[in-house]
Write a protein that holds these residues in place. Structure first.
Motif, PDB file in Angstrom:
ATOM      1  N   MET A 222      -2.242   2.138   3.224  1.00  0.00           N
ATOM      2  CA  MET A 222      -2.590   1.119   2.233  1.00  0.00           C
ATOM      3  C   MET A 222      -2.766   1.758   0.870  1.00  0.00           C
ATOM      4  N   VAL A 223      -2.402   0.979  -0.153  1.00  0.00           N
ATOM      5  CA  VAL A 223      -2.663   1.357  -1.539  1.00  0.00           C
ATOM      6  C   VAL A 223      -3.401   0.197  -2.197  1.00  0.00           C
ATOM      7  N   TYR A 224      -4.334   0.535  -3.071  1.00  0.00           N
ATOM      8  CA  TYR A 224      -5.155  -0.487  -3.707  1.00  0.00           C
ATOM      9  C   TYR A 224      -5.112  -0.318  -5.224  1.00  0.00           C
ATOM     10  N   LEU A 225      -5.305  -1.428  -5.913  1.00  0.00           N
ATOM     11  CA  LEU A 225      -5.474  -1.392  -7.361  1.00  0.00           C
ATOM     12  C   LEU A 225      -6.682  -2.247  -7.701  1.00  0.00           C
ATOM     13  N   GLN A 226      -7.763  -1.597  -8.067  1.00  0.00           N
ATOM     14  CA  GLN A 226      -8.966  -2.300  -8.518  1.00  0.00           C
ATOM     15  C   GLN A 226      -8.830  -2.552 -10.014  1.00  0.00           C
ATOM     16  N   MET A 227      -8.866  -3.817 -10.399  1.00  0.00           N
ATOM     17  CA  MET A 227      -8.670  -4.201 -11.790  1.00  0.00           C
ATOM     18  C   MET A 227      -9.943  -4.856 -12.314  1.00  0.00           C
TER      19      MET A 227
ATOM     20  N   ALA B  92      14.870  11.106  -3.221  1.00  0.00           N
ATOM     21  CA  ALA B  92      16.084  10.304  -2.999  1.00  0.00           C
ATOM     22  C   ALA B  92      15.816   8.931  -2.405  1.00  0.00           C
ATOM     23  N   MET B  93      14.604   8.418  -2.562  1.00  0.00           N
ATOM     24  CA  MET B  93      14.318   7.090  -2.022  1.00  0.00           C
ATOM     25  C   MET B  93      13.225   6.410  -2.821  1.00  0.00           C
ATOM     26  N   SER B  94      13.459   5.148  -3.154  1.00  0.00           N
ATOM     27  CA  SER B  94      12.432   4.312  -3.760  1.00  0.00           C
ATOM     28  C   SER B  94      12.439   2.968  -3.064  1.00  0.00           C
ATOM     29  N   LEU B  95      11.260   2.381  -2.923  1.00  0.00           N
ATOM     30  CA  LEU B  95      11.127   1.101  -2.247  1.00  0.00           C
ATOM     31  C   LEU B  95      10.167   0.236  -3.037  1.00  0.00           C
ATOM     32  N   TRP B  96      10.539  -1.035  -3.227  1.00  0.00           N
ATOM     33  CA  TRP B  96       9.709  -1.980  -3.955  1.00  0.00           C
ATOM     34  C   TRP B  96       9.196  -3.073  -3.023  1.00  0.00           C
TER      35      TRP B  96
ATOM     36  N   ARG C  16      -8.788  -7.143  -6.830  1.00  0.00           N
ATOM     37  CA  ARG C  16      -8.287  -5.969  -6.124  1.00  0.00           C
ATOM     38  C   ARG C  16      -6.983  -6.333  -5.450  1.00  0.00           C
ATOM     39  N   LEU C  17      -5.940  -5.618  -5.812  1.00  0.00           N
ATOM     40  CA  LEU C  17      -4.641  -5.791  -5.182  1.00  0.00           C
ATOM     41  C   LEU C  17      -4.495  -4.798  -4.037  1.00  0.00           C
ATOM     42  N   CYS C  18      -3.797  -5.235  -2.998  1.00  0.00           N
ATOM     43  CA  CYS C  18      -3.547  -4.395  -1.838  1.00  0.00           C
ATOM     44  C   CYS C  18      -2.038  -4.313  -1.585  1.00  0.00           C
ATOM     45  N   CYS C  19      -1.620  -3.175  -1.094  1.00  0.00           N
ATOM     46  CA  CYS C  19      -0.222  -2.975  -0.711  1.00  0.00           C
ATOM     47  C   CYS C  19      -0.202  -2.331   0.667  1.00  0.00           C
ATOM     48  N   ALA C  20       0.366  -3.037   1.628  1.00  0.00           N
ATOM     49  CA  ALA C  20       0.498  -2.523   2.988  1.00  0.00           C
ATOM     50  C   ALA C  20       1.901  -1.956   3.154  1.00  0.00           C
ATOM     51  N   ALA C  21       1.967  -0.709   3.624  1.00  0.00           N
ATOM     52  CA  ALA C  21       3.249  -0.014   3.731  1.00  0.00           C
ATOM     53  C   ALA C  21       3.598   0.242   5.189  1.00  0.00           C
ATOM     54  N   SER C  22       4.787  -0.155   5.551  1.00  0.00           N
ATOM     55  CA  SER C  22       5.289   0.187   6.884  1.00  0.00           C
ATOM     56  C   SER C  22       6.255   1.355   6.704  1.00  0.00           C
ATOM     57  N   LEU C  23       5.685   2.524   6.462  1.00  0.00           N
ATOM     58  CA  LEU C  23       6.464   3.735   6.201  1.00  0.00           C
ATOM     59  C   LEU C  23       6.006   4.835   7.142  1.00  0.00           C
ATOM     60  N   SER C  24       6.943   5.557   7.667  1.00  0.00           N
ATOM     61  CA  SER C  24       6.543   6.719   8.460  1.00  0.00           C
ATOM     62  C   SER C  24       6.153   7.847   7.509  1.00  0.00           C
ATOM     63  N   VAL C  25       5.238   8.684   7.930  1.00  0.00           N
ATOM     64  CA  VAL C  25       4.745   9.796   7.120  1.00  0.00           C
ATOM     65  C   VAL C  25       4.349   9.295   5.734  1.00  0.00           C
ATOM     66  N   PHE C  26       3.496   8.307   5.704  1.00  0.00           N
ATOM     67  CA  PHE C  26       3.103   7.627   4.464  1.00  0.00           C
ATOM     68  C   PHE C  26       2.605   8.617   3.421  1.00  0.00           C
TER      69      PHE C  26
ATOM     70  N   GLN D  80       9.021  -1.641   4.692  1.00  0.00           N
ATOM     71  CA  GLN D  80       8.716  -2.592   3.646  1.00  0.00           C
ATOM     72  C   GLN D  80       7.341  -2.342   3.052  1.00  0.00           C
ATOM     73  N   LEU D  81       7.151  -2.935   1.872  1.00  0.00           N
ATOM     74  CA  LEU D  81       5.864  -2.933   1.194  1.00  0.00           C
ATOM     75  C   LEU D  81       5.467  -4.390   0.980  1.00  0.00           C
ATOM     76  N   VAL D  82       4.237  -4.727   1.294  1.00  0.00           N
ATOM     77  CA  VAL D  82       3.767  -6.097   1.152  1.00  0.00           C
ATOM     78  C   VAL D  82       2.500  -6.099   0.314  1.00  0.00           C
ATOM     79  N   GLU D  83       2.583  -6.737  -0.862  1.00  0.00           N
ATOM     80  CA  GLU D  83       1.431  -6.840  -1.753  1.00  0.00           C
ATOM     81  C   GLU D  83       0.631  -8.105  -1.458  1.00  0.00           C
ATOM     82  N   SER D  84      -0.633  -8.047  -1.779  1.00  0.00           N
ATOM     83  CA  SER D  84      -1.508  -9.208  -1.676  1.00  0.00           C
ATOM     84  C   SER D  84      -2.655  -9.048  -2.667  1.00  0.00           C
ATOM     85  N   GLY D  85      -3.371 -10.139  -2.892  1.00  0.00           N
ATOM     86  CA  GLY D  85      -4.557 -10.090  -3.736  1.00  0.00           C
ATOM     87  C   GLY D  85      -4.398 -10.716  -5.103  1.00  0.00           C
TER      88      GLY D  85
END
Length: 115
Positions: free
Chosen positions: A77-82, A101-105, A19-29, A3-8
């Motif tokens: 983690m992924v960030y978006l500084q606005m 072959a994979m996309s996740l929102w 600043r938005l944050c996205c926490a990813a529970s992905l293997s081999v991120f 999953q991906l979980v956004e916050s901020g």
């Protein structure tokens, strides 16, 4: 669970920053291209910014020179500084992960720019 979980997201005045944050529970991120999209009411979802595993970035024309995408592969983690936010930046912001072959929102986080 993958999953991906956004916050901020928040209410901010014009000219402000978030600043938005996205926490990813992905293997081999690091193999995923990570992106931020946004969708305003009555509008199509649009690409805001993307970043490859190696750090190559791409921005939508409306946010160039105001927004910065970054990632921390060790923290998954992924960030978006606005910066210099304007009312037209009001939207739900979504994190997205792509690989072959994979996309996740994520579920999205609301950003409202208003005085």
């Amino acid at each position: 669970q993958v999953q991906l979980v956004e916050s901020g997201g928040d209410l901010v005045q014009p000219g402000g920053s978030l600043r938005l944050c996205c926490a990813a529970s992905l293997s081999v991120f690091a193999i995923y291209v990570m992106s931020w999209y946004r969708q305003a009411p009555g509008s199509q979802r649009e690409l805001v910014a993307s970043i490859s595993g190696g750090g190559r970035t791409n921005y939508g024309d409306s946010v160039k020179d105001r927004f910065t995408i970054s990632r921390d592969n060790a923290k998954k983690m992924v960030y978006l500084q606005m910066n210099s936010l304007q009312p037209e930046d009001t939207a739900v912001y979504y994190c997205r992960a792509d690989r072959t072959a994979m996309s996740l929102w994520g579920q999205g986080t609301q950003v409202t720019v208003s005085s």
